[in-house]
Enzyme design. Structure first.
Site, PDB file in Angstrom:
ATOM      1  N   LYS A  89       0.847  -1.204   0.000  1.00  0.00           N
ATOM      2  CA  LYS A  89       0.000   0.000   0.000  1.00  0.00           C
ATOM      3  C   LYS A  89       0.878   1.249   0.000  1.00  0.00           C
ATOM      4  CE  LYS A  89      -3.935   1.916   2.659  1.00  0.00           C
ATOM      5  NZ  LYS A  89      -4.733   1.740   3.909  1.00  0.00           N
ATOM      6  N   SER A 164      -9.708   2.200   3.039  1.00  0.00           N
ATOM      7  CA  SER A 164      -8.850   2.912   2.124  1.00  0.00           C
ATOM      8  C   SER A 164      -7.919   2.019   1.290  1.00  0.00           C
ATOM      9  CB  SER A 164      -7.988   3.906   2.914  1.00  0.00           C
ATOM     10  OG  SER A 164      -7.122   3.227   3.805  1.00  0.00           O
ATOM     11  N   SER A 188      -9.623  -0.322   7.200  1.00  0.00           N
ATOM     12  CA  SER A 188      -9.115  -0.245   5.824  1.00  0.00           C
ATOM     13  C   SER A 188      -8.418  -1.494   5.299  1.00  0.00           C
ATOM     14  CB  SER A 188      -8.173   0.943   5.679  1.00  0.00           C
ATOM     15  OG  SER A 188      -8.930   2.124   5.697  1.00  0.00           O
TER      16      SER A 188
HETATM   17  N1  GLN Z   1     -12.837   4.234   6.392  1.00  0.00           N
HETATM   18  C1  GLN Z   1     -12.262   4.650   7.637  1.00  0.00           C
HETATM   19  C2  GLN Z   1     -11.914   6.126   7.558  1.00  0.00           C
HETATM   20  O1  GLN Z   1     -12.234   6.704   6.600  1.00  0.00           O
HETATM   21  C3  GLN Z   1     -11.056   3.812   7.948  1.00  0.00           C
HETATM   22  C4  GLN Z   1      -9.798   4.286   7.356  1.00  0.00           C
HETATM   23  C5  GLN Z   1      -8.643   3.414   7.647  1.00  0.00           C
HETATM   24  O2  GLN Z   1      -8.764   2.350   8.261  1.00  0.00           O
HETATM   25  N2  GLN Z   1      -7.478   3.875   7.238  1.00  0.00           N
HETATM   26  O3  GLN Z   1     -11.345   6.683   8.447  1.00  0.00           O
END
Ligand code: GLN
Length: 524
Positions: A89, A164, A188
């Site tokens: 990532k 994400s 994410s």
């Molecule tokens: N979707 C969640 C957010 O927008 C989680 C993001 C993540 O785990 N990096 O914060």
């Protein structure tokens, strides 16, 4: 030497590839090239194809693969995963390879150092294929907030791959890579796994070093594996986990023996294991906002757990209801502080230098205006507000209290259950654009994953089957530093689910029809 076609190689698990490599049935160069060919075939770019990768390092990956082959031919001892390719990532610092975090403000930034987990991947000689797409600074649940354009779900190119870490999940689901690295601050790793039919694990907070990860919310961030099988996740977890002196929040001691746990679980016997169904997370088989088919797949999974000998108990975690709200105060607060380092002086983008009236403040402000996307700006403003003198206690202080209550709910639940389960995400993959203009609708995708981050406990998502032809996921949660339990229960459930779904699920996954330019290529 290989009798296996590229199409067969890319469909092998990391564990299978590791044994083919150890037996010298295939070379690391052949395995790596097969994945690079697959990427060339299906990844496309921002306008068409999957767009799982932001940056490819074919030369670097092949050089590592050649190195592994030379070592093996010379009879040298190599790591069992040596030569098995991996995608990383783009939030993870990689020396000599761009690291943009999906943001325009870091366009072209090449870190001068490796994150600890990358150092470990390189030491074990896993060819690094490239960097995967993500929501900007890991804020989002769909990968649509990437400044470089969205990633598409290989099951249906009109749908989101989760976020994400949608790039890592899509790469693994589409056979571009057998292994990938994700990070999970609120879901994410797990939510993208759920909507792409893959396995994703958020280890215990501190279980994998955060050194070299671009920080979103330091008290919540955790890196972990994205794979297609539970055993592969264990193999990768064990490689990247364990104490790191460069990260002060890193847990002492080596990584837990999750590989042994996954192998033990694969036998399918869960006699004596107490599994708690979390009522507030759809665990009782009905809940507002959950797709009925996702709930149906969850109920079937619970039946499999019962058949495996597990004891099912219902648990109540009354404060989970407030977890999302607390998270959306804590995360922006920490993010607003972490993102202050993007000041136009040290990294990436710099705007407004030419202005004769330029001051440090003006350049900083012009750079941030141009370099940050709307969601990032929203959260910086939210966080700055929540931390401001007059509101600190009312917002940030209250959120921290809720966090403690969520932790107590977990502690009470783990008194009566060894693991907890729930659907991972309330719905299968939604359509690109569907929730983009409604931040609340986007945030609700993580309603079931966020409590684990607030408490620092480990969580796994694995496929529970298909819901309307799209993957659904089940989440397993364990107490802090009991990550082995995820793998034991996950491997047992996976074995039973594959027996149930093996036909349709595997057939659907093997075809992943929409990513192919032409169906003939699938069998080529
Ligand atoms: N979707 C969640 C957010 O927008 C989680 C993001 C993540 O785990 N990096 O914060």
């Amino acid at each position: 030497m290989a009798e296996l076609s590229g199409a067969e190689l890319i469909r092998s698990s990391a564990a299978e590839l590791a044994s083919l490599l150890a037996d010298r049935v295939v070379s690391a160069v052949e395995v790596t090239q097969a994945h690079l060919d697959r990427i060339a075939e299906v990844d496309g770019d921002a306008t068409a194809g999957l767009h799982a990768f932001l940056h490819l390092d074919s030369d670097g990956a092949l050089a590592t693969a050649r190195d592994v082959d030379t070592a093996r031919v010379a009879g040298k001892d190599v790591h069992p995963l040596a030569g098995v390719p991996i995608a990383v990532k783009d939030v993870v610092a990689t020396r000599g390879m761009p690291t943009t975090c999906g943001s325009a403000i870091l366009r072209g930034w090449v870190p001068p150092y490796d994150a600890t987990l990358v150092t470990r991947l390189r030491a074990a000689r896993l060819p690094i294929l490239g960097k995967t797409n993500m929501d900007e600074f890991a804020m989002g649940s769909s990968t649509e907030h990437s400044a470089y354009g969205a990633t598409r779900n290989p099951w249906d190119l009109a749908r989101i791959p989760g976020g994400s870490g949608g790039g890592s999940a899509a790469a693994v689901a589409s056979f571009e890579a057998p292994l990938a690295i994700g990070t999970d601050t609120g879901g994410s790793i797990r939510q993208p796994a759920a909507v792409t039919g893959t396995v994703g694990v958020k280890p215990t907070y501190g279980g994998v070093s955060r050194y070299g990860l671009v920080a979103l919310a330091s008290s919540l961030d955790q890196a972990g594996p994205c794979t297609r099988t539970v055993l592969d996740a264990a193999l990768l977890h064990q490689l990247i986990g364990g104490h790191d002196p460069l990260d002060s929040t890193s847990l002492a001691g080596p990584a837990p023996d999750v590989v042994a746990a996954a192998r033990a679980g694969a036998g399918g016997d869960l006699t004596g294991v107490r599994v708690g169904l979390v009522r507030e997370l759809g665990g009782s088989g009905h809940a507002d906002g959950y797709d009925p088919e996702v709930l149906a797949r969850f109920t079937e999974s619970v039946a499999h757990l019962t058949a495996a000998g597990a004891e099912i108990v219902e648990v109540e975690c009354p404060h989970f209801e407030y977890a999302l709200a607390a998270y959306y105060l804590i995360l922006p607060s920490e993010a607003s502080s972490n993102l202050a380092r993007f000041d136009a002086m040290r990294y990436g983008l710099r705007v407004g230098d030419g202005d004769p009236a330029a001051t440090a403040e003006r350049v900083m402000s012009a750079t941030r205006a141009a370099g940050f996307g709307a969601e990032v700006k929203r959260r910086i403003i939210l966080g700055t507000y929540a931390l401001s003198a007059g509101y600190y206690e009312a917002f940030y202080g209250s959120a921290q209290k809720v966090r403690t209550l969520v932790q107590r709910d977990f502690a009470a639940a783990f008194e009566v259950a060894d693991v907890l389960v729930s659907p991972t995400a309330p719905t299968p993959a939604f359509r690109l654009g569907e929730k983009l203009s409604d931040p609340m609708a986007m945030y609700l995708n993580d309603v079931a994953t966020i409590p684990a981050n607030l408490a620092g406990v480990p969580g796994m998502s694995l496929p529970s089957g298909l819901a309307g032809g799209l993957p659904a996921g089940i989440q397993i949660l364990a107490p802090a530093q009991a990550d082995e339990r995820l793998y034991r229960v996950g491997a047992a459930l996976e074995a039973r689910l594959l027996a149930q779904w093996g036909g349709p699920l595997l057939a659907a996954m093997r075809a992943v029809p929409s990513v192919h330019a032409s169906p003939e290529k699938v069998t080529a």
